[in-house]
Scaffold this motif. Structure first.
Motif, PDB file in Angstrom:
ATOM      1  N   PRO A  57       0.828  -1.209   0.000  1.00 40.12           N
ATOM      2  CA  PRO A  57       0.000   0.000   0.000  1.00 40.12           C
ATOM      3  C   PRO A  57       0.864   1.263   0.000  1.00 40.12           C
ATOM      4  CG  PRO A  57      -0.195  -1.173   2.104  1.00 40.12           C
ATOM      5  CD  PRO A  57       0.639  -2.010   1.203  1.00 40.12           C
ATOM      6  N   GLY A  58       0.440   2.237  -0.774  1.00 42.17           N
ATOM      7  CA  GLY A  58       1.159   3.497  -0.877  1.00 42.17           C
ATOM      8  C   GLY A  58       2.278   3.502  -1.896  1.00 42.17           C
ATOM      9  N   THR A  59       2.597   2.339  -2.450  1.00 38.64           N
ATOM     10  CA  THR A  59       3.645   2.239  -3.465  1.00 38.64           C
ATOM     11  C   THR A  59       2.989   2.189  -4.836  1.00 38.64           C
ATOM     12  OG1 THR A  59       4.996   0.950  -1.931  1.00 38.64           O
ATOM     13  CG2 THR A  59       5.623   0.878  -4.254  1.00 38.64           C
ATOM     14  N   PRO A  60       3.407   3.070  -5.751  1.00 34.98           N
ATOM     15  CA  PRO A  60       2.819   3.005  -7.097  1.00 34.98           C
ATOM     16  C   PRO A  60       3.229   1.717  -7.808  1.00 34.98           C
ATOM     17  CG  PRO A  60       4.528   4.704  -7.001  1.00 34.98           C
ATOM     18  CD  PRO A  60       4.369   4.144  -5.618  1.00 34.98           C
ATOM     19  N   PRO A  61       2.312   1.103  -8.559  1.00 30.50           N
ATOM     20  CA  PRO A  61       2.645  -0.133  -9.278  1.00 30.50           C
ATOM     21  C   PRO A  61       3.830   0.062 -10.216  1.00 30.50           C
ATOM     22  CG  PRO A  61       0.287   0.212  -9.303  1.00 30.50           C
ATOM     23  CD  PRO A  61       0.913   1.457  -8.738  1.00 30.50           C
ATOM     24  N   GLY A  62       4.701  -0.913 -10.222  1.00 29.51           N
ATOM     25  CA  GLY A  62       5.874  -0.886 -11.100  1.00 29.51           C
ATOM     26  C   GLY A  62       6.275  -2.311 -11.440  1.00 29.51           C
ATOM     27  N   GLY A  63       7.454  -2.475 -11.952  1.00 28.57           N
ATOM     28  CA  GLY A  63       7.945  -3.798 -12.316  1.00 28.57           C
ATOM     29  C   GLY A  63       8.029  -3.947 -13.820  1.00 28.57           C
ATOM     30  N   GLN A  64       7.930  -5.174 -14.272  1.00 28.07           N
ATOM     31  CA  GLN A  64       8.074  -5.485 -15.695  1.00 28.07           C
ATOM     32  C   GLN A  64       6.765  -5.991 -16.278  1.00 28.07           C
ATOM     33  OE1 GLN A  64      11.135  -8.543 -15.219  1.00 28.07           O
ATOM     34  NE2 GLN A  64      12.440  -7.287 -16.521  1.00 28.07           N
ATOM     35  N   ILE A  65       6.659  -5.835 -17.583  1.00 23.68           N
ATOM     36  CA  ILE A  65       5.556  -6.434 -18.328  1.00 23.68           C
ATOM     37  C   ILE A  65       6.179  -7.401 -19.323  1.00 23.68           C
ATOM     38  CG2 ILE A  65       3.606  -6.057 -19.880  1.00 23.68           C
ATOM     39  CD1 ILE A  65       3.497  -3.178 -18.790  1.00 23.68           C
ATOM     40  N   GLU A  66       5.818  -8.658 -19.207  1.00 25.73           N
ATOM     41  CA  GLU A  66       6.320  -9.691 -20.110  1.00 25.73           C
ATOM     42  C   GLU A  66       5.246  -9.957 -21.160  1.00 25.73           C
ATOM     43  OE1 GLU A  66       8.081 -14.240 -19.763  1.00 25.73           O
ATOM     44  OE2 GLU A  66       7.302 -13.229 -17.996  1.00 25.73           O
ATOM     45  N   THR A  67       5.619  -9.985 -22.416  1.00 25.22           N
ATOM     46  CA  THR A  67       4.661 -10.167 -23.508  1.00 25.22           C
ATOM     47  C   THR A  67       4.909 -11.504 -24.197  1.00 25.22           C
ATOM     48  OG1 THR A  67       4.569  -7.789 -23.868  1.00 25.22           O
ATOM     49  CG2 THR A  67       3.799  -9.183 -25.669  1.00 25.22           C
ATOM     50  N   ARG A  68       3.828 -12.233 -24.398  1.00 24.48           N
ATOM     51  CA  ARG A  68       3.892 -13.491 -25.150  1.00 24.48           C
ATOM     52  C   ARG A  68       3.052 -13.294 -26.400  1.00 24.48           C
ATOM     53  NH1 ARG A  68       2.011 -18.804 -22.200  1.00 24.48           N
ATOM     54  NH2 ARG A  68       0.017 -17.749 -22.333  1.00 24.48           N
ATOM     55  N   ARG A  69       3.685 -13.312 -27.525  1.00 24.54           N
ATOM     56  CA  ARG A  69       2.994 -13.027 -28.784  1.00 24.54           C
ATOM     57  C   ARG A  69       2.157 -14.205 -29.266  1.00 24.54           C
ATOM     58  NH1 ARG A  69       4.861  -8.210 -29.924  1.00 24.54           N
ATOM     59  NH2 ARG A  69       7.002  -7.682 -29.477  1.00 24.54           N
ATOM     60  N   ARG A  70       2.617 -15.411 -29.015  1.00 27.32           N
ATOM     61  CA  ARG A  70       1.856 -16.593 -29.440  1.00 27.32           C
ATOM     62  C   ARG A  70       0.941 -17.047 -28.330  1.00 27.32           C
ATOM     63  NH1 ARG A  70       5.567 -21.194 -31.587  1.00 27.32           N
ATOM     64  NH2 ARG A  70       3.795 -22.263 -30.703  1.00 27.32           N
ATOM     65  N   HIS A  71      -0.255 -17.394 -28.673  1.00 23.61           N
ATOM     66  CA  HIS A  71      -1.205 -17.940 -27.713  1.00 23.61           C
ATOM     67  C   HIS A  71      -1.009 -19.448 -27.659  1.00 23.61           C
ATOM     68  CE1 HIS A  71      -3.576 -14.281 -27.262  1.00 23.61           C
ATOM     69  NE2 HIS A  71      -3.290 -14.070 -28.517  1.00 23.61           N
ATOM     70  N   PRO A  72      -1.174 -20.043 -26.504  1.00 28.41           N
ATOM     71  CA  PRO A  72      -1.074 -21.500 -26.437  1.00 28.41           C
ATOM     72  C   PRO A  72      -2.121 -22.154 -27.332  1.00 28.41           C
ATOM     73  CG  PRO A  72      -1.455 -20.537 -24.260  1.00 28.41           C
ATOM     74  CD  PRO A  72      -1.496 -19.434 -25.259  1.00 28.41           C
ATOM     75  N   GLY A  73      -1.732 -23.199 -28.024  1.00 28.77           N
ATOM     76  CA  GLY A  73      -2.674 -23.891 -28.893  1.00 28.77           C
ATOM     77  C   GLY A  73      -2.717 -23.331 -30.300  1.00 28.77           C
ATOM     78  N   ARG A  74      -2.091 -22.209 -30.506  1.00 29.04           N
ATOM     79  CA  ARG A  74      -2.033 -21.636 -31.850  1.00 29.04           C
ATOM     80  C   ARG A  74      -0.626 -21.830 -32.376  1.00 29.04           C
ATOM     81  NH1 ARG A  74      -5.210 -15.907 -31.213  1.00 29.04           N
ATOM     82  NH2 ARG A  74      -7.112 -16.788 -30.359  1.00 29.04           N
ATOM     83  N   GLY A  75      -0.458 -21.723 -33.668  1.00 26.70           N
ATOM     84  CA  GLY A  75       0.869 -21.878 -34.225  1.00 26.70           C
ATOM     85  C   GLY A  75       1.028 -23.188 -34.981  1.00 26.70           C
ATOM     86  N   HIS A  76      -0.001 -24.019 -34.969  1.00 22.73           N
ATOM     87  CA  HIS A  76       0.031 -25.272 -35.716  1.00 22.73           C
ATOM     88  C   HIS A  76      -0.736 -25.126 -37.024  1.00 22.73           C
ATOM     89  CE1 HIS A  76       1.886 -27.276 -32.363  1.00 22.73           C
ATOM     90  NE2 HIS A  76       0.921 -26.861 -31.556  1.00 22.73           N
ATOM     91  N   GLY A  77      -0.972 -23.902 -37.437  1.00 20.52           N
ATOM     92  CA  GLY A  77      -1.750 -23.649 -38.645  1.00 20.52           C
ATOM     93  C   GLY A  77      -1.130 -24.248 -39.886  1.00 20.52           C
ATOM     94  N   CYS A  78       0.176 -24.140 -40.035  1.00 15.33           N
ATOM     95  CA  CYS A  78       0.847 -24.697 -41.210  1.00 15.33           C
ATOM     96  C   CYS A  78       0.769 -26.216 -41.211  1.00 15.33           C
ATOM     97  CB  CYS A  78       2.310 -24.248 -41.248  1.00 15.33           C
ATOM     98  SG  CYS A  78       2.497 -22.496 -41.626  1.00 15.33           S
ATOM     99  N   LEU A  79       0.915 -26.807 -40.054  1.00 14.28           N
ATOM    100  CA  LEU A  79       0.822 -28.261 -39.961  1.00 14.28           C
ATOM    101  C   LEU A  79      -0.581 -28.737 -40.326  1.00 14.28           C
ATOM    102  CD1 LEU A  79       2.206 -30.901 -39.207  1.00 14.28           C
ATOM    103  CD2 LEU A  79       1.500 -30.498 -36.839  1.00 14.28           C
ATOM    104  N   LEU A  80      -1.596 -28.051 -39.848  1.00 13.22           N
ATOM    105  CA  LEU A  80      -2.971 -28.390 -40.169  1.00 13.22           C
ATOM    106  C   LEU A  80      -3.234 -28.214 -41.664  1.00 13.22           C
ATOM    107  CD1 LEU A  80      -5.791 -29.207 -39.237  1.00 13.22           C
ATOM    108  CD2 LEU A  80      -6.251 -26.793 -38.810  1.00 13.22           C
ATOM    109  N   LEU A  81      -2.737 -27.121 -42.228  1.00 19.29           N
ATOM    110  CA  LEU A  81      -2.905 -26.864 -43.653  1.00 19.29           C
ATOM    111  C   LEU A  81      -2.231 -27.952 -44.496  1.00 19.29           C
ATOM    112  CD1 LEU A  81      -3.991 -24.944 -45.813  1.00 19.29           C
ATOM    113  CD2 LEU A  81      -1.838 -23.694 -45.663  1.00 19.29           C
ATOM    114  N   ALA A  82      -1.043 -28.375 -44.100  1.00 13.26           N
ATOM    115  CA  ALA A  82      -0.337 -29.438 -44.819  1.00 13.26           C
ATOM    116  C   ALA A  82      -1.095 -30.760 -44.725  1.00 13.26           C
ATOM    117  CB  ALA A  82       1.076 -29.597 -44.269  1.00 13.26           C
ATOM    118  N   ALA A  83      -1.673 -31.060 -43.562  1.00 12.05           N
ATOM    119  CA  ALA A  83      -2.432 -32.297 -43.400  1.00 12.05           C
ATOM    120  C   ALA A  83      -3.677 -32.301 -44.283  1.00 12.05           C
ATOM    121  CB  ALA A  83      -2.818 -32.489 -41.933  1.00 12.05           C
ATOM    122  N   VAL A  84      -4.379 -31.167 -44.336  1.00 13.10           N
ATOM    123  CA  VAL A  84      -5.571 -31.057 -45.191  1.00 13.10           C
ATOM    124  C   VAL A  84      -5.182 -31.213 -46.654  1.00 13.10           C
ATOM    125  CG1 VAL A  84      -7.368 -29.461 -45.983  1.00 13.10           C
ATOM    126  CG2 VAL A  84      -6.902 -29.696 -43.547  1.00 13.10           C
ATOM    127  N   ALA A  85      -4.089 -30.579 -47.049  1.00 16.19           N
ATOM    128  CA  ALA A  85      -3.635 -30.691 -48.441  1.00 16.19           C
ATOM    129  C   ALA A  85      -3.277 -32.131 -48.783  1.00 16.19           C
ATOM    130  CB  ALA A  85      -2.434 -29.769 -48.676  1.00 16.19           C
TER     131      ALA A  85
END
Length: 75
Positions: free
Chosen positions: A35-63
């Protein structure tokens, strides 16, 4: 894109959250633990969502399946 907020005063970090949810949790943490301390620290960013990123593999399987069907239908 999702973020995780790290406390600048202790080892607390929020779960991965999108939008303002992570920031809200960090502010709540500071109000409760620092209390009384302004929020600080780091923000870590994750660009990929879990479960995503297999789009090319799925596309290759369909093809491959379509190619197999076409090859089986040729006289």
């Amino acid at each position: 894109m999702v973020n995780r907020y790290w406390c600048g005063e202790c080892s607390f970090k929020t779960p991965w959250r999108g939008g303002a949810e992570g920031l809200r949790r960090q502010i709540e943490h500071y109000a409760e633990k620092h209390p009384g301390t302004p929020p600080g620290g780091q923000i870590e960013t994750r660009r990929r969502h879990p479960g995503r990123g297999h789009g090319c593999l799925l596309l290759a399987a369909v093809a491959l399946v379509l190619l197999t069907v076409v090859a089986a239908c040729r006289p």
